[in-house]
Structures are given as structure tokens and as C-alpha cells.
Design a protein around this motif. Sequence first.
Motif, short mmCIF file in Angstrom:
data_model
loop_
_atom_site.label_atom_id
_atom_site.label_comp_id
_atom_site.label_asym_id
_atom_site.label_seq_id
_atom_site.Cartn_x
_atom_site.Cartn_y
_atom_site.Cartn_z
N VAL A 1 -37.38 6.87 -26.67
CA VAL A 1 -36.86 7.27 -25.50
C VAL A 1 -36.88 6.06 -24.33
CG1 VAL A 1 -37.90 9.70 -25.78
CG2 VAL A 1 -39.30 7.77 -24.97
N ALA A 2 -37.28 4.92 -24.79
CA ALA A 2 -37.10 3.90 -23.91
C ALA A 2 -37.28 2.62 -24.81
CB ALA A 2 -38.28 3.79 -22.85
N GLY A 3 -36.63 1.58 -24.40
CA GLY A 3 -36.57 0.34 -25.02
C GLY A 3 -35.94 0.43 -26.28
N GLU A 4 -34.84 0.82 -26.30
CA GLU A 4 -34.18 0.97 -28.04
C GLU A 4 -33.41 -0.48 -28.13
OE1 GLU A 4 -31.93 4.23 -28.19
OE2 GLU A 4 -31.04 4.26 -26.32
N ASN A 5 -33.23 -1.11 -26.95
CA ASN A 5 -32.27 -2.45 -27.03
C ASN A 5 -33.04 -3.82 -27.56
OD1 ASN A 5 -29.91 -1.12 -26.08
ND2 ASN A 5 -31.04 -0.60 -24.22
N GLY A 6 -34.23 -3.68 -28.17
CA GLY A 6 -34.88 -4.98 -28.57
C GLY A 6 -35.58 -5.48 -27.53
N GLN A 7 -36.27 -6.52 -27.93
CA GLN A 7 -37.15 -7.34 -27.10
C GLN A 7 -36.55 -8.13 -26.11
OE1 GLN A 7 -39.99 -9.95 -28.86
NE2 GLN A 7 -41.00 -10.33 -27.03
N GLY A 8 -36.77 -8.27 -24.96
CA GLY A 8 -36.05 -8.76 -23.84
C GLY A 8 -36.48 -8.66 -22.45
N ASN A 9 -35.96 -9.45 -21.45
CA ASN A 9 -36.09 -9.24 -20.13
C ASN A 9 -35.26 -8.46 -19.22
OD1 ASN A 9 -34.34 -11.16 -19.98
ND2 ASN A 9 -36.01 -12.80 -19.21
#
Length: 493
Positions: free
Chosen positions: A205-213
Motif C-alpha cells: 500500500v506504500a513504497g512499492e517503488n523500491g528503496q530511494g529518496n
Amino acid sequence: MAAAETTSEAECFTCGKVKVTYLCEGCSQKFCFKDLAQHHQEHVLELEKVVTNCDEFQQKIIEQKQDLNYRSLLEQVNEWEKNSIIKIKQTAEECRQELIKSADDNIIEVKKKLDELIANLRQIREEDDFNEVHLNKLKALLEKLQKELDQPLHIYISKERRSFINKISIINKVSAASVTSSVLLRVSSRINYRNARWKQYGLTVAGENGQGNRISQLSKPWGLYVDDDQTVYFADQSNHRIVEWKLGATSGQVVAGGNGQGSGAHQLSCPHDVIIDKERDSLIISDYSNRRVVRWPRRNGTSGETIISNIFCWGLAMDNNGSLYVVDTVKTEVTRYRKGESQGTVVAGGNGRGNCLDQLADPRYIFVDRDHSVYVSECGNARVVKWVEGAKQGIVVAGGHGSGSSLKQLSCPLGVVVDQIGTVYVADWGNARIVRWPKRAKRGSVIIGGNGEGGQSNQLNRPIGLSFDQHGNLYVVDSENHRVQKFDIDYNT
């Protein structure tokens, strides 16, 4: 035909005769030339079955798109339109389009994945280079797509109070998140948690685009808070910021920090938790590396105000009287600050680091129930302890048998929530699982995860935050996967 390595004379896997044999790379068995050809023909037949199933599934998608299985929701919209007459006709039309779009989007996404699978199948057939490994992957992908299509729509109607009408809007529950593990649990009393089960495959539901800023990404998230309108606030630890994530959004908005790691009033350093003080319409942030608790304006805030200094703060909570609870992981204590107090009162621990019942070891997160009992997760003691209001020592309610992976043990427990019948739910960080401990139970049971550390939808990697929503769905901050997962409650149980 799939490549096969020639070997010296050996027993054929099929006929059992000693001949010159060939090693099949797919199943690692040896076949004579005749039986190898037969073995490959069996592969061809299996591939044709997959192709046929894909064709049938494609037809099913067409039929399901024509079947308006969301008609009952449309009827609710139409009834609302009738009662409100002219004032809400425009809103009703907007809702219809959004509802149809939500349903179509799911089908379109499945169709897109199926098209990719069919294209892959065509390539394999043309190259004629496949084996059991390829076939099993293709079958698994097709089965997964069939399950996705058969899932019920995660959509319901939300009504918002207005002075002259009730405005409605379409809410897709797939994107909803819930309350943080560090604030009071707000769940429906109609749910029977004693026998509840949750689906084992989570939805991101959040953060499905991988680690990053980027604002569509997270980096090692820890605490979270969900407001009444299902807006989610994250302590995005490694990005040194608090991010607001609206319901259904594909990206967030930085509402505190985000100006690089630092100790300025406009900066944060490794925040571990965030809650909302609704009375003052502000965020309260556990700014761990700066050893302070910060109050930050919730709307258009550019800097924060330090309200507690010189504290290695970790978890936060606020009870129904507006009292603030803060974990000091170095002093190994939990302190309560009532409204207007500058000096708090220790309500758990405070007797040095240790494993006695009046001590804590590496306390992390807390939960405060309606009776103001404080539940503390202790990473160092691998347990969760309940401190009744005014008590001088705690009661072990989960773990307490040393760090380990048995059902009597926990491994660095972090997020903790408690339901209305006293069942404790723990994010078992080191064991990559969520464990449930009924009241006075001798051991827990795994309800989510426990399938090894990983990034699949049925796996977790260092789970931290934990929460329910009002429908009983379970939310987990999956820190090392840089995402938040939602596990739907199984209403059949």
C-alpha cells in the motif's frame, strides 16, 4: 529441444537399459536418445496445455469485464443521487466513473500481465528451448493471474458529513493503511479476533517503488500513523523525514524534515516514530539521533519545536486523555507526560537495564490500551511486558523464554498492538513474522510471514510497525523491503 549433455553409458531413466545417455538440464535425469525425444514430446504437450489455459483465461477476462459485479455499489450511488436531487448529480457522475475505472483498472492490469505471459509463451514455442523449470514457472504465473482476477473488488462507499448533504466518494481499500502500533488501537468491536485469520499474501500500500529518496519511495521506514481520513504518516528513517501519504496516492508528500540529516529546527536525524496531536493539529516526532522529541505543525510546517530534550526516544503513544508516552531506550524506561507537565512520570522500567520484572532491556515500541496499561516490546529481553497503570513491575504477555524462533520465543520484538479482548500481536523482527499471543497463553502462533526473510508477497524482511484498520485488516511496516504491506482479514473465519 532443450539442450542436453551427452554422458557415458548409463542406465536410462525411462527404459532402465544401459546405453549412451543424455542429461536433461530441466530434470537432471539421464535418457537414451529415443526416450529423450519422447521426454521432450511430453514437454511439448504440457506447453500446449498452458497455451490452451491462457486462451481460456483470456476469454474469462473478457466475460468478467462485461459482468458488472460492482452493480450493487452503483445502486448505492444512484439512490444517493435520487435523495439529494440536483445538488449532487455532478458528484454522483464522478463517483460512477471512478468506480468503473477502479474495476477496469484491475482487469486491465491482469490483462497486461497475461499479454506479457502470452508473448513469453510464443517466444518459447518459436525457439523450442524449454524444460520442466520453464513449464513450472509458466504454470505458476498463470495460476497467480487467475487468483488476482478472482479476488473480490477492494472497494466500498465512504460518506463524508456536509452541512446540507452527505458527500460520497469511491475508496479503494487496497490503498488504505491503518493506525500505528504506537497509538491507541481503533478497530471495530464486531470482529471476532479470537478466531480471526488473515490472508497470507500481502498487498503493498506504500513504497512499492523500491528503496530511494523520491517521494514515491521509502528507505527503511519505521513508525507510522494513520489519520481518520486514512492519510498515512511515515517516519521515513533513512531519508530523515516524515512523509504524508494520502489514500490511494502513488507517492507521498514531505511534511517534516527532508532537508538532509542534521540537528537544525528544520531537520531530522533518523526519526523512529510519529503520531498526531489532534488537539493542537501537530505532528509529534521521535527524532532519535538528535535525542529529542519534536512538535511540528501538521499544515505547512517548515520547522519543529523541541518539547523533550536529552532523550534517546524511540516509540511514542498518546492515550485517550491526551497524555504523551515516550520510550527512552538508553534509560530503559517509559515516561508519561500529562497535558501541561514539563516533568514526566516513569510508568514502566526505570530500574536499570535487566531482565527482572521491574526492569527493561532495550525497550522499543509501546501500546497504550483504554485502561492506560502500557505494553512494551523489549528487544533485549525478547519479550513484551504489560505494565498496568500504577504498577511497580510488569507482566510478561509474550515471549520471555530467551531469543529464538520457537513459538515460545521472540527475536527482538518491535511493533506491538493489542485487540479489545487482550490478545497481543507482535512484529517478531528477527524471525520475519507476525505472532499472536492470546491472553495468558504459554506460546504464540504465526499469523503472517514465517516463510523466511524475503521480498515476496508472503514474506517479510525485518518487520517493525504493526497495526489494524477498522475492518480488521493487518498492516505491517516491512522495513528492509522499504514498503508497507496490508494483509486482508479472511472473513470466512
